[in-house]
Design a protein around this motif. Structure first.
Motif, PDB file in Angstrom:
ATOM      1  N   ALA A  33       5.430   4.615  -3.756  1.00 51.68           N
ATOM      2  CA  ALA A  33       6.248   4.740  -2.537  1.00 51.68           C
ATOM      3  C   ALA A  33       7.167   5.949  -2.636  1.00 51.68           C
ATOM      4  CB  ALA A  33       7.080   3.473  -2.326  1.00 51.68           C
ATOM      5  N   ASP A  48       8.884   5.644   7.123  1.00 51.79           N
ATOM      6  CA  ASP A  48       9.009   4.308   7.730  1.00 51.79           C
ATOM      7  C   ASP A  48       9.943   3.461   6.864  1.00 51.79           C
ATOM      8  OD1 ASP A  48       7.086   2.583   5.833  1.00 51.79           O
ATOM      9  OD2 ASP A  48       6.266   4.601   6.132  1.00 51.79           O
ATOM     10  N   THR A  50       9.706   0.595   5.351  1.00 51.47           N
ATOM     11  CA  THR A  50       9.200   0.018   4.092  1.00 51.47           C
ATOM     12  C   THR A  50       9.188   1.073   2.989  1.00 51.47           C
ATOM     13  OG1 THR A  50       7.773  -1.355   5.445  1.00 51.47           O
ATOM     14  CG2 THR A  50       7.286  -1.310   3.091  1.00 51.47           C
ATOM     15  N   THR A  51       8.684   2.284   3.337  1.00 51.78           N
ATOM     16  CA  THR A  51       8.623   3.346   2.331  1.00 51.78           C
ATOM     17  C   THR A  51      10.031   3.703   1.849  1.00 51.78           C
ATOM     18  OG1 THR A  51       6.658   4.193   3.407  1.00 51.78           O
ATOM     19  CG2 THR A  51       7.745   5.692   1.881  1.00 51.78           C
ATOM     20  N   PHE A  53      12.698   1.827   1.903  1.00 57.52           N
ATOM     21  CA  PHE A  53      13.248   0.714   1.117  1.00 57.52           C
ATOM     22  C   PHE A  53      12.669   0.718  -0.302  1.00 57.52           C
ATOM     23  CE2 PHE A  53      12.913  -3.595  -0.528  1.00 57.52           C
ATOM     24  CZ  PHE A  53      14.239  -3.996  -0.485  1.00 57.52           C
ATOM     25  N   MET A  54      11.344   0.899  -0.385  1.00 55.18           N
ATOM     26  CA  MET A  54      10.695   0.859  -1.701  1.00 55.18           C
ATOM     27  C   MET A  54      11.106   2.061  -2.561  1.00 55.18           C
ATOM     28  SD  MET A  54       9.273  -1.956  -1.853  1.00 55.18           S
ATOM     29  CE  MET A  54       8.220  -1.951  -3.297  1.00 55.18           C
TER      30      MET A  54
END
Ligand code: HEM
Ligand code: HEM
Length: 167
Positions: A33, A48, A50-51, A53-54
């Motif tokens: 990520a 995005d 999710t990316t 956050f990861m």
């Protein structure tokens, strides 16, 4: 360094071993990520959620590993570590020591190189940082096979040493 070897690892050493192992598995499984995030930012794309956050999680988990490994090293020099189980061949004990030292080296090199890429502007260290992944996987595989061999082949109860601090 402690002058005589203790009989067992302390419970703090055992907890830290498994916590660091879990964090390293997380880093190896989801580290990509971070690469995706860098790629998107370089191409002026909005990452995005999710990316993003990861990628944050990768940084926090990486710095946590660094902090825990410093504590582990301090404990290694103050509390020490038990000797190889009785009957272990000297060469096997030496290989185990070298492998453990390699782990400590990798566990410092990974967060430090990652931090230098992100905060030190040393993008050229991204390649070596990526390379740590296969080296980690290879070292973990050797380590796990050795632990299972002791437990089920030699039946010397070695796994117990990383499960409980009772002698
Ligand atoms: C990322 C994963 C892992 C890392 C980085 C890691 C690292 C280490 C290190 C550095 C030591 C030496 C401790 C010391 O003496 O200071 C150690 C010991 C040990 N590890 Fe792991 N380990 C990992 C995963 C595992 C797994 C999955 C197992 C079980 C299958 C395991 C079983 C053991 C055992 C039994 C010992 C004690 C060996 C002895 O007393 O001589 N480890 N580990
Ligand atoms: C134990 C600590 C760490 C481990 C095991 C680790 C491992 C990894 C792995 C496996 C990847 C993905 C490689 C791939 O795409 O296949 C990666 C990428 C990356 N990590 Fe780490 N990492 C750690 C700590 C850190 C820290 C603390 C930072 C930053 C503060 C960081 C920054 C990066 C960056 C920037 C990338 C992407 C490099 C690029 O492709 O541009 N890492 N890491």
């Amino acid at each position: 360094m402690s002058k005589t070897s203790p009989q067992t690892y302390s419970s703090l050493q055992i907890w830290l071993h498994w916590l660091v192992a879990a964090l390293v598995f997380f880093q190896l499984a989801f580290g990509d990520a971070m690469g995706k995030m860098g790629h998107m930012l370089r191409n002026r794309q909005q990452p995005d959620a999710t990316t993003a956050f990861m990628a944050d999680a990768h940084i926090y988990a990486g710095f946590t590993v660094l902090a825990l490994i410093i504590i582990r090293l301090v404990l290694r020099f103050t509390h020490g570590a038990p000797e190889a189980p009785a009957g272990t061949k000297p060469i096997a004990a030496l290989v185990a020591k070298a492998l453990h030292a390699l782990f400590y080296l990798l566990l410092i090199a990974a967060p430090v190189s990652g931090a230098l890429v992100v905060y030190g502007g040393l993008g050229e260290l991204a390649g070596p940082h990526h390379l740590l992944k296969p080296v980690f996987i290879f070292t973990i595989l050797l380590h796990v096979v050795a632990a299972l061999w002791h437990q089920y082949g030699l039946k010397d109860g070695l796994m117990r040493r990383m499960m409980t601090s009772k002698a």
